[in-house]
Scaffold this active site. Structure first.
Site, PDB file in Angstrom:
ATOM      1  N   ASP A   1       0.796  -1.230  -0.042  1.00  0.00           N
ATOM      2  CA  ASP A   1       0.011   0.023   0.101  1.00  0.00           C
ATOM      3  C   ASP A   1       0.950   1.383   0.043  1.00  0.00           C
ATOM      4  OD1 ASP A   1       0.633  -0.751   2.449  1.00  0.00           O
ATOM      5  OD2 ASP A   1      -0.925   0.041   3.607  1.00  0.00           O
TER       6      ASP A   1
ATOM      7  N   GLU B   1      -0.550  -2.433   5.006  1.00  0.00           N
ATOM      8  CA  GLU B   1       0.400  -2.428   6.023  1.00  0.00           C
ATOM      9  C   GLU B   1       0.154  -1.218   6.777  1.00  0.00           C
ATOM     10  OE1 GLU B   1       3.117  -1.760   8.644  1.00  0.00           O
ATOM     11  OE2 GLU B   1       3.220  -0.381   7.031  1.00  0.00           O
TER      12      GLU B   1
HETATM   13 ZN   LIG Z   1       4.587   3.644   6.547  1.00  0.00          ZN
HETATM   14 ZN   LIG Z   2       6.134   0.959   5.590  1.00  0.00          ZN
END
Ligand SMILES: [Zn+2]
Ligand SMILES: [Zn+2]
Length: 433
Positions: free
Chosen positions: A109, A167
């Protein structure tokens, strides 16, 4: 002594590594082949990295990124699964010789940041940028898949390439990230016995940093609402001033780390948001505070919420005011399995030279790679991405973040060595559960 984070399943999974730490799978020929394969695929890897950088996507919305990654992995002849934990991609590379399965994880991401660099491959998606280097991580994992696929005749075991969404955290109300990947079975079938991950960092290209044991902190979130009573600003005695109370609460909370916790066991409590009041001449009836708590040990992590609430309760009580307190546990610390780390250190020394592998103190930033480390032995390291000729570079999450692309080939090489060596030691990994 602070109590380290307990492994859950890992406690049952005992690693017996060879006494001979010089056991390396990467002989001279394999090493040459790794370099050759990196060279052979370099243009494509770079092109892919730049394409991903130009087309960043937010957490749980990595649709196009996912398609691209899946197509590349399929073209390598890997067994590819898509839509794991929404947009995640998992690919299994089966070695020619049988063996255990080890994991290589990359996050996918981008962040809601408007890119301000001047690179030619600048983000085309307004307000979204790969400012945490996850485009580099994906390129490294993809490059590693390319190299390892070409060398599968030398592989005694399997590699599961795990491309993980979100994440940075799933949007409010959604599940996502490492924990959802695990829930959807990413570590099963075949079972993953050890997992590797990395993060680019503003240290010189060619250097790696790691810490055996905790390398990154847990990250929890809290909200406090102080409930007072409004009155005229000139008649504070008729109200209960939530702003004065908030000031005392903030200072009180800051004594937790300095006065209540073992100074040798780091923790951070930061209040990043404060909101309250209506007008300069009105006593505020409510103030809301939000913040983050970072710890490296379960001792501190479990102690802090109660200490915080006691302070909020005590201060508000003394004024006859009220409060609401909520505390949400996020990711646990990233914990490098000590035995796995021990066996991988010589490998890192071999690839980059001892002088380029630094042992550092744990960092108080967080990473949801920790979820994997709670289930199986994990090894996570920081990969240098600062051009050595530059004095400094913009930090992670900055609109000016611009990692050196040379870190990609180094990352691939290191990852290949780690995976080869880990598989080489597989006979010493024994599940005693
Ligand atoms: Zn980050
Ligand atoms: Zn990262």
């Amino acid at each position: 002594m602070p109590k380290p984070f307990a492994f859950k399943k890992v406690s049952a999974l005992v690693l017996f590594f060879s006494m001979s730490m010089a056991l390396h799978a990467v002989d001279k020929k394999t090493s040459q082949l790794i370099d050759l394969e990196i060279q052979r695929h370099w243009d494509e890897i770079l092109k892919t990295r730049r394409f991903i950088h130009m087309n960043p996507e937010l957490s749980n919305r990595e649709f196009e990124t996912s398609k691209l990654i899946a197509a590349k992995l399929m073209s390598l002849g890997l067994d590819v699964q898509t839509e794991i934990a929404k947009t995640g991609v998992v690919a299994l590379l089966t070695g020619d010789q049988p063996g255990i399965t080890v994991g290589c994880r990359a996050d996918m991401d981008a962040l809601p940041i408007q890119e301000q660099t001047n690179v030619l491959y600048k983000s085309l998606n307004p307000g979204v940028m790969h400012a945490c280097g996850h485009d580099i991580h994906m390129s490294i994992a993809l490059g590693t898949a390319m190299v390892m696929s070409a060398l599968r005749d030398r592989l005694g075991g399997n590699i599961k390439f795990i491309f993980q969404p979100a994440e940075e955290g799933a949007p409010a109300g959604e599940e996502g990230g490492a924990s959802l990947m695990i829930k959807e079975g990413v570590l099963d079938d075949p079972p993953v016995r050890a997992i590797f991950g990395l993060h680019v960092m503003p240290v010189d290209v060619g250097k790696i940093e790691f810490s055996p044991g905790a390398i990154m902190a847990s990250s929890d979130h809290f909200e406090i609402t102080i409930k007072g009573k409004s009155s005229h600003g000139a008649r504070p005695h008729e109200g209960k001033d939530a702003i004065t109370l908030a000031a005392q609460v903030i200072l009180g909370i800051q004594t937790i780390v300095s006065r209540n916790l073992d100074a040798t066991d780091p923790a951070v409590i930061s209040i990043g948001k404060i909101e309250g009041g209506i007008r300069s001449n009105i006593i505020a009836d409510e103030v809301r505070l939000e913040g983050t708590v970072r710890t490296l040990s379960e001792t501190n992590r479990s102690k802090i919420p109660q200490l915080m609430e006691d302070i909020v309760k005590g201060i508000t009580f003394s004024f006859g005011a009220d409060y609401a307190f909520s505390y949400r546990r996020g990711s646990p610390p990233v914990y490098n399995h000590p035995q796995l780390a021990k066996i991988m250190i010589p490998t890192l020394h071999e690839v980059l030279g001892e002088g380029n592998v630094g042992e550092i103190n744990p960092q108080m930033i967080a990473e949801d790679f920790s979820a994997y480390c709670q289930k199986i032995p994990g090894f996570f390291f920081f990969l240098g991405a600062k051009p050595p000729e530059q004095k400094s570079m913009a930090p992670l999450h900055s609109p000016l973040f611009n990692p050196d692309e040379r870190s990609i080939s180094i990352g691939i090489k290191v990852m290949c060595y780690l995976l080869f060596d880990c598989l080489e030691h597989q006979s010493h990994i024994e599940n005693t559960s």
